[in-house]
Write a protein that holds these residues in place. Structure first.
Motif, PDB file in Angstrom:
ATOM      1  N   PRO A 108     142.463 -83.511   7.500  1.00 40.91           N
ATOM      2  CA  PRO A 108     143.908 -83.257   7.386  1.00 40.91           C
ATOM      3  C   PRO A 108     144.221 -81.868   6.836  1.00 40.91           C
ATOM      4  N   ALA A 109     143.425 -81.419   5.859  1.00 46.73           N
ATOM      5  CA  ALA A 109     143.627 -80.076   5.310  1.00 46.73           C
ATOM      6  C   ALA A 109     143.286 -79.020   6.354  1.00 46.73           C
ATOM      7  N   ALA A 110     142.223 -79.266   7.121  1.00 44.13           N
ATOM      8  CA  ALA A 110     141.841 -78.331   8.181  1.00 44.13           C
ATOM      9  C   ALA A 110     142.923 -78.256   9.255  1.00 44.13           C
ATOM     10  N   ARG A 111     143.508 -79.410   9.586  1.00 48.37           N
ATOM     11  CA  ARG A 111     144.559 -79.443  10.592  1.00 48.37           C
ATOM     12  C   ARG A 111     145.764 -78.594  10.149  1.00 48.37           C
ATOM     13  N   GLN A 112     146.095 -78.679   8.879  1.00 50.69           N
ATOM     14  CA  GLN A 112     147.212 -77.893   8.363  1.00 50.69           C
ATOM     15  C   GLN A 112     146.921 -76.396   8.455  1.00 50.69           C
ATOM     16  N   LEU A 113     145.696 -75.998   8.110  1.00 50.20           N
ATOM     17  CA  LEU A 113     145.326 -74.582   8.192  1.00 50.20           C
ATOM     18  C   LEU A 113     145.380 -74.082   9.634  1.00 50.20           C
ATOM     19  N   VAL A 114     144.909 -74.912  10.575  1.00 42.33           N
ATOM     20  CA  VAL A 114     144.948 -74.530  11.986  1.00 42.33           C
ATOM     21  C   VAL A 114     146.398 -74.426  12.464  1.00 42.33           C
ATOM     22  N   ASN A 115     147.215 -75.403  12.098  1.00 43.07           N
ATOM     23  CA  ASN A 115     148.626 -75.388  12.503  1.00 43.07           C
ATOM     24  C   ASN A 115     149.350 -74.142  12.005  1.00 43.07           C
ATOM     25  N   HIS A 116     148.956 -73.668  10.839  1.00 40.21           N
ATOM     26  CA  HIS A 116     149.615 -72.503  10.247  1.00 40.21           C
ATOM     27  C   HIS A 116     149.044 -71.181  10.756  1.00 40.21           C
ATOM     28  N   GLY A 117     148.134 -71.264  11.717  1.00 41.68           N
ATOM     29  CA  GLY A 117     147.658 -70.049  12.382  1.00 41.68           C
ATOM     30  C   GLY A 117     146.654 -69.229  11.609  1.00 41.68           C
ATOM     31  N   HIS A 118     145.814 -69.852  10.797  1.00 39.90           N
ATOM     32  CA  HIS A 118     144.840 -69.108   9.997  1.00 39.90           C
ATOM     33  C   HIS A 118     143.524 -68.853  10.719  1.00 39.90           C
ATOM     34  N   PHE A 119     143.354 -69.413  11.934  1.00 38.46           N
ATOM     35  CA  PHE A 119     142.065 -69.286  12.613  1.00 38.46           C
ATOM     36  C   PHE A 119     142.205 -68.758  14.032  1.00 38.46           C
ATOM     37  N   LYS A 120     141.117 -68.198  14.482  1.00 35.71           N
ATOM     38  CA  LYS A 120     141.055 -67.745  15.868  1.00 35.71           C
ATOM     39  C   LYS A 120     139.719 -68.173  16.470  1.00 35.71           C
ATOM     40  N   VAL A 121     139.733 -68.354  17.776  1.00 32.74           N
ATOM     41  CA  VAL A 121     138.526 -68.687  18.532  1.00 32.74           C
ATOM     42  C   VAL A 121     138.237 -67.487  19.415  1.00 32.74           C
ATOM     43  N   GLY A 122     137.124 -66.813  19.131  1.00 36.74           N
ATOM     44  CA  GLY A 122     136.869 -65.543  19.796  1.00 36.74           C
ATOM     45  C   GLY A 122     137.853 -64.518  19.263  1.00 36.74           C
ATOM     46  N   ASP A 123     138.588 -63.882  20.154  1.00 41.09           N
ATOM     47  CA  ASP A 123     139.600 -62.895  19.750  1.00 41.09           C
ATOM     48  C   ASP A 123     141.011 -63.459  19.854  1.00 41.09           C
ATOM     49  N   ARG A 124     141.119 -64.748  20.168  1.00 41.84           N
ATOM     50  CA  ARG A 124     142.439 -65.341  20.406  1.00 41.84           C
ATOM     51  C   ARG A 124     142.823 -66.298  19.287  1.00 41.84           C
ATOM     52  N   ALA A 125     144.003 -66.110  18.727  1.00 39.03           N
ATOM     53  CA  ALA A 125     144.506 -67.020  17.698  1.00 39.03           C
ATOM     54  C   ALA A 125     144.807 -68.371  18.327  1.00 39.03           C
ATOM     55  N   VAL A 126     144.360 -69.439  17.663  1.00 41.45           N
ATOM     56  CA  VAL A 126     144.574 -70.799  18.168  1.00 41.45           C
ATOM     57  C   VAL A 126     145.157 -71.642  17.046  1.00 41.45           C
ATOM     58  N   ASN A 127     146.296 -72.270  17.318  1.00 36.95           N
ATOM     59  CA  ASN A 127     146.936 -73.120  16.302  1.00 36.95           C
ATOM     60  C   ASN A 127     147.068 -74.567  16.784  1.00 36.95           C
ATOM     61  N   ILE A 128     146.174 -74.968  17.676  1.00 33.36           N
ATOM     62  CA  ILE A 128     146.172 -76.329  18.219  1.00 33.36           C
ATOM     63  C   ILE A 128     144.959 -77.072  17.663  1.00 33.36           C
ATOM     64  N   PRO A 129     145.162 -78.028  16.756  1.00 30.60           N
ATOM     65  CA  PRO A 129     144.033 -78.739  16.141  1.00 30.60           C
ATOM     66  C   PRO A 129     143.120 -79.441  17.138  1.00 30.60           C
ATOM     67  N   SER A 130     143.669 -79.902  18.264  1.00 35.34           N
ATOM     68  CA  SER A 130     142.864 -80.640  19.245  1.00 35.34           C
ATOM     69  C   SER A 130     142.112 -79.714  20.205  1.00 35.34           C
ATOM     70  N   TYR A 131     142.239 -78.412  20.024  1.00 44.00           N
ATOM     71  CA  TYR A 131     141.538 -77.464  20.892  1.00 44.00           C
ATOM     72  C   TYR A 131     140.045 -77.796  20.907  1.00 44.00           C
ATOM     73  N   ARG A 132     139.456 -77.836  22.095  1.00 39.68           N
ATOM     74  CA  ARG A 132     138.069 -78.251  22.259  1.00 39.68           C
ATOM     75  C   ARG A 132     137.155 -77.031  22.368  1.00 39.68           C
ATOM     76  N   VAL A 133     136.333 -76.824  21.355  1.00 39.34           N
ATOM     77  CA  VAL A 133     135.447 -75.655  21.360  1.00 39.34           C
ATOM     78  C   VAL A 133     134.321 -75.859  22.361  1.00 39.34           C
ATOM     79  N   ARG A 134     133.741 -74.732  22.808  1.00 39.79           N
ATOM     80  CA  ARG A 134     132.637 -74.754  23.758  1.00 39.79           C
ATOM     81  C   ARG A 134     131.449 -73.989  23.189  1.00 39.79           C
ATOM     82  N   VAL A 135     130.306 -74.144  23.821  1.00 41.10           N
ATOM     83  CA  VAL A 135     129.114 -73.420  23.380  1.00 41.10           C
ATOM     84  C   VAL A 135     129.373 -71.920  23.470  1.00 41.10           C
ATOM     85  N   GLY A 136     129.050 -71.206  22.408  1.00 37.58           N
ATOM     86  CA  GLY A 136     129.262 -69.763  22.358  1.00 37.58           C
ATOM     87  C   GLY A 136     130.546 -69.351  21.672  1.00 37.58           C
ATOM     88  N   ASP A 137     131.462 -70.295  21.468  1.00 36.95           N
ATOM     89  CA  ASP A 137     132.722 -69.968  20.789  1.00 36.95           C
ATOM     90  C   ASP A 137     132.452 -69.572  19.336  1.00 36.95           C
TER      91      ASP A 137
END
Length: 203
Positions: A108-137
């Protein structure tokens, strides 16, 4: 609504297991189910066992029943065992990766951080908790030069040992998905076959 806001320890006591994604607290002091008659041993039916295993996954990963059904549908469509694929899809959620990397104490704490835009996958900011990571991400902080104090504290003392499918880069505060997670990477005992059987007549 996928977010559970009720008493978390009570849920873990009812299920008889500690769910690290739900809470950092332990049920060791009160391992019996909640309620006046919680100490009594109850006979659980076959359906009850299936429901219990399904609820373990749902509560640990913080999903609604609708989300669970969608994931189970995706798992059945894929090649291989549906239960193992379901575990893989749950572990690949971005909010879970943030949690397993040690950025947050719970999902739940991680979901809040993702929703608030604190993370990116590669060079792209992602704020969707259900985003599905892939090998190499590569999952990293949006502002690695100025991490939040709570994130720095969590990284120093992660709730769980980081799984081997995530490669941790402490210098840059980021993780790389080296390969897809397996059913054994679920951080608590679970009978995935019972979960598959639960949904067999409901999809």
């Amino acid at each position: 609504m996928s977010r559970y806001t009720g008493p978390r320890v009570k849920v873990m006591r009812a299920l008889g297991i500690e769910l690290p994604g739900l809470s950092r607290k332990s049920i060791a002091d009160r391992p019996h189910p909640p309620g006046q008659h919680g100490g009594r041993q109850k006979r659980i039916s076959g359906f009850g066992l299936q429901l219990q295993e399904k609820q373990k996954l749902r509560m640990n990963y913080g999903l609604s029943e609708r989300q669970m059904r969608r994931l189970m549908t995706d798992a059945k469509r894929s090649r291989g065992a549906a239960g193992e694929k379901l575990a893989e899809l749950l572990e690949r959620r971005l909010d879970n990766v943030v949690f397993r990397a040690g950025f947050a104490p719970t999902i739940p704490a991680a979901r809040q951080l993702v929703n608030h835009g604190h993370f990116k996958v590669g060079d792209r900011a992602v704020n969707i908790p259900s985003y599905r990571v892939r090998v190499g991400d590569v999952v990293s902080l949006k502002r690695a030069d100025k991490p939040l104090e709570i994130i720095r504290l969590n990284v120093a003392e992660p709730s769980l040992t980081r799984p081997e499918w995530l490669s941790w880069d402490e210098a840059n505060l980021r993780v790389t998905v080296t390969h897809l997670p397996a059913a054994s990477d679920v951080p608590f005992p679970i009978d995935l076959q019972l979960v598959v059987e639960y949904y067999a007549q409901r999809l």
